[in-house]
Write a protein that holds these residues in place. Structure first.
Motif, mmCIF file in Angstrom:
data_model
loop_
_atom_site.group_PDB
_atom_site.id
_atom_site.type_symbol
_atom_site.label_atom_id
_atom_site.label_comp_id
_atom_site.label_asym_id
_atom_site.label_seq_id
_atom_site.Cartn_x
_atom_site.Cartn_y
_atom_site.Cartn_z
ATOM 1 N N LYS A 58 -29.489 -146.410 83.755
ATOM 2 C CA LYS A 58 -28.781 -145.180 83.372
ATOM 3 C C LYS A 58 -27.451 -145.501 82.698
ATOM 4 O O LYS A 58 -27.071 -144.860 81.707
ATOM 5 C CB LYS A 58 -28.542 -144.309 84.608
ATOM 6 C CG LYS A 58 -29.820 -143.739 85.222
ATOM 7 C CD LYS A 58 -29.506 -142.913 86.464
ATOM 8 C CE LYS A 58 -30.777 -142.377 87.099
ATOM 9 N NZ LYS A 58 -30.484 -141.590 88.327
ATOM 10 N N LEU A 59 -26.754 -146.504 83.226
ATOM 11 C CA LEU A 59 -25.480 -146.898 82.619
ATOM 12 C C LEU A 59 -25.698 -147.454 81.213
ATOM 13 O O LEU A 59 -24.938 -147.143 80.279
ATOM 14 C CB LEU A 59 -24.787 -147.939 83.498
ATOM 15 C CG LEU A 59 -24.266 -147.450 84.849
ATOM 16 C CD1 LEU A 59 -23.787 -148.635 85.683
ATOM 17 C CD2 LEU A 59 -23.139 -146.441 84.675
ATOM 18 N N ASP A 60 -26.732 -148.276 81.046
ATOM 19 C CA ASP A 60 -27.033 -148.826 79.723
ATOM 20 C C ASP A 60 -27.365 -147.719 78.732
ATOM 21 O O ASP A 60 -26.978 -147.773 77.556
ATOM 22 C CB ASP A 60 -28.205 -149.806 79.814
ATOM 23 C CG ASP A 60 -27.831 -151.102 80.518
ATOM 24 O OD1 ASP A 60 -26.623 -151.415 80.574
ATOM 25 O OD2 ASP A 60 -28.735 -151.792 81.022
ATOM 26 N N PRO A 73 -13.196 -153.622 80.693
ATOM 27 C CA PRO A 73 -14.162 -153.552 79.587
ATOM 28 C C PRO A 73 -15.592 -153.581 80.110
ATOM 29 O O PRO A 73 -15.879 -154.242 81.119
ATOM 30 C CB PRO A 73 -13.843 -154.804 78.758
ATOM 31 C CG PRO A 73 -12.431 -155.157 79.105
ATOM 32 C CD PRO A 73 -12.253 -154.759 80.535
ATOM 33 N N TRP A 74 -16.477 -152.877 79.416
ATOM 34 C CA TRP A 74 -17.855 -152.814 79.851
ATOM 35 C C TRP A 74 -18.490 -154.198 79.939
ATOM 36 O O TRP A 74 -19.264 -154.486 80.859
ATOM 37 C CB TRP A 74 -18.659 -151.917 78.923
ATOM 38 C CG TRP A 74 -20.136 -151.898 79.199
ATOM 39 C CD1 TRP A 74 -21.136 -152.199 78.331
ATOM 40 C CD2 TRP A 74 -20.780 -151.566 80.442
ATOM 41 N NE1 TRP A 74 -22.368 -152.072 78.937
ATOM 42 C CE2 TRP A 74 -22.176 -151.690 80.237
ATOM 43 C CE3 TRP A 74 -20.322 -151.176 81.699
ATOM 44 C CZ2 TRP A 74 -23.110 -151.443 81.234
ATOM 45 C CZ3 TRP A 74 -21.258 -150.932 82.704
ATOM 46 C CH2 TRP A 74 -22.621 -151.065 82.480
ATOM 47 N N THR A 131 -25.806 -144.268 74.110
ATOM 48 C CA THR A 131 -25.671 -142.900 73.603
ATOM 49 C C THR A 131 -24.224 -142.510 73.329
ATOM 50 O O THR A 131 -23.912 -141.869 72.313
ATOM 51 C CB THR A 131 -26.287 -141.899 74.606
ATOM 52 O OG1 THR A 131 -27.639 -142.270 74.862
ATOM 53 C CG2 THR A 131 -26.228 -140.484 74.060
ATOM 54 N N HIS A 132 -23.327 -142.877 74.251
ATOM 55 C CA HIS A 132 -21.948 -142.403 74.172
ATOM 56 C C HIS A 132 -20.922 -143.512 73.923
ATOM 57 O O HIS A 132 -19.733 -143.226 73.774
ATOM 58 C CB HIS A 132 -21.573 -141.670 75.466
ATOM 59 C CG HIS A 132 -22.526 -140.561 75.823
ATOM 60 N ND1 HIS A 132 -22.647 -139.406 75.084
ATOM 61 C CD2 HIS A 132 -23.415 -140.449 76.852
ATOM 62 C CE1 HIS A 132 -23.562 -138.623 75.635
ATOM 63 N NE2 HIS A 132 -24.045 -139.230 76.700
ATOM 64 N N GLY A 133 -21.371 -144.747 73.929
ATOM 65 C CA GLY A 133 -20.448 -145.847 73.679
ATOM 66 C C GLY A 133 -19.734 -146.343 74.917
ATOM 67 O O GLY A 133 -18.978 -147.318 74.851
ATOM 68 N N ALA A 134 -19.963 -145.689 76.048
ATOM 69 C CA ALA A 134 -19.319 -146.099 77.304
ATOM 70 C C ALA A 134 -20.133 -145.554 78.472
ATOM 71 O O ALA A 134 -20.821 -144.527 78.335
ATOM 72 C CB ALA A 134 -17.890 -145.566 77.385
ATOM 73 N N PRO A 135 -20.078 -146.216 79.599
ATOM 74 C CA PRO A 135 -20.808 -145.730 80.772
ATOM 75 C C PRO A 135 -20.010 -144.648 81.486
ATOM 76 O O PRO A 135 -18.835 -144.411 81.163
ATOM 77 C CB PRO A 135 -20.917 -146.984 81.646
ATOM 78 C CG PRO A 135 -19.626 -147.688 81.369
ATOM 79 C CD PRO A 135 -19.358 -147.479 79.903
#
Length: 219
Positions: free
Chosen positions: A97-99, A152-153, A104-108
């Motif tokens: 889900k985080l990936d 950072p992710w 989709t949004h560029g961030a979790p």
């Protein structure tokens, strides 16, 4: 930084003699509060369900009757190496889900990323020590930095991967037994059911009032 408030509750044994059984899970009465029926709670805990085990091992206990105190005294009987599979499987689902959020949004969703890291820490430490500790202790600030999006992710990903590897390594030499003590837990459940059956039959209106229509969920 504790699990969602939860409780284990019992339903009077005579209710199970009917065609329509009591619900196994009831939401409320407050937001993010829910309760499991005793048998369902025990079954989930024996399977290593992360949410149930964390509620069972939480140091925050608002109330416990005699049955509840006996259940708390049994909590080690629910632990086994099965927790590696259940905790990590749940973690993999959250990671996907985080990936998807990142694509989709560029961030979790950073709050979810924090909870995933906490879950992996809990699994690793449980497999290493045989003790489930809910309090994150001196790692609290590190987790809050993730929740605030200050990490950072790529770094958060690296932490997740490292914790997953460490949990797998710990599983191979964990002090936990291969299987939970199902017989001990079942003996407790039977005694609780028997004691309930021997009590005076509860008033029908009181029993029905325990469950509010529209607030029942099955998990």
């Amino acid at each position: 930084m504790t699990p969602t408030a939860g409780a284990c509750s019992w339903r009077p044994t005579p209710l199970f003699w009917r065609f329509e059984k009591p619900p196994t899970h009831v939401e409320g009465p407050a937001v993010e509060q829910f309760s499991w029926e005793l048998e369902r709670f025990c079954a989930l805990a024996l399977r290593g369900n992360p949410n149930v085990l964390e509620c069972l091992h939480s140091p925050l206990v608002e109330y416990a009757d005699a049955t509840g105190r006996e259940l708390l005294a049994l909590r080690d009987a629910f632990l086994s190496r099965k927790v590696h599979e259940t905790f990590v499987r749940y973690a993999h689902g959250q990671r996907r889900k985080l990936d998807a959020d990142v694509r989709t949004h560029g961030a979790p969703r950073w709050k979810h990323a924090m909870h995933l890291l906490r879950l992996l820490m809990t699994a690793r430490d449980l497999l290493r020590t045989g003790v489930l500790t809910v309090d994150v202790g001196d790692r609290r600030e590190d987790l809050l930095e993730v929740k605030r999006g200050e990490v950072p992710w790529a770094e958060a990903e690296a932490r997740m991967n490292r914790l997953a590897r460490e949990a797998e390594e710990a599983a191979a030499r964990s002090p936990l037994p291969e299987e939970p003590d199902r017989r001990r837990v079942e003996d407790f459940l039977v005694r609780a059911r028997r004691a309930s059956a021997l009590q005076p039959y509860p008033d029908e209106k009181v029993v029905q009032g325990v469950v509010s229509p529209g607030r029942v969920g099955q998990t």
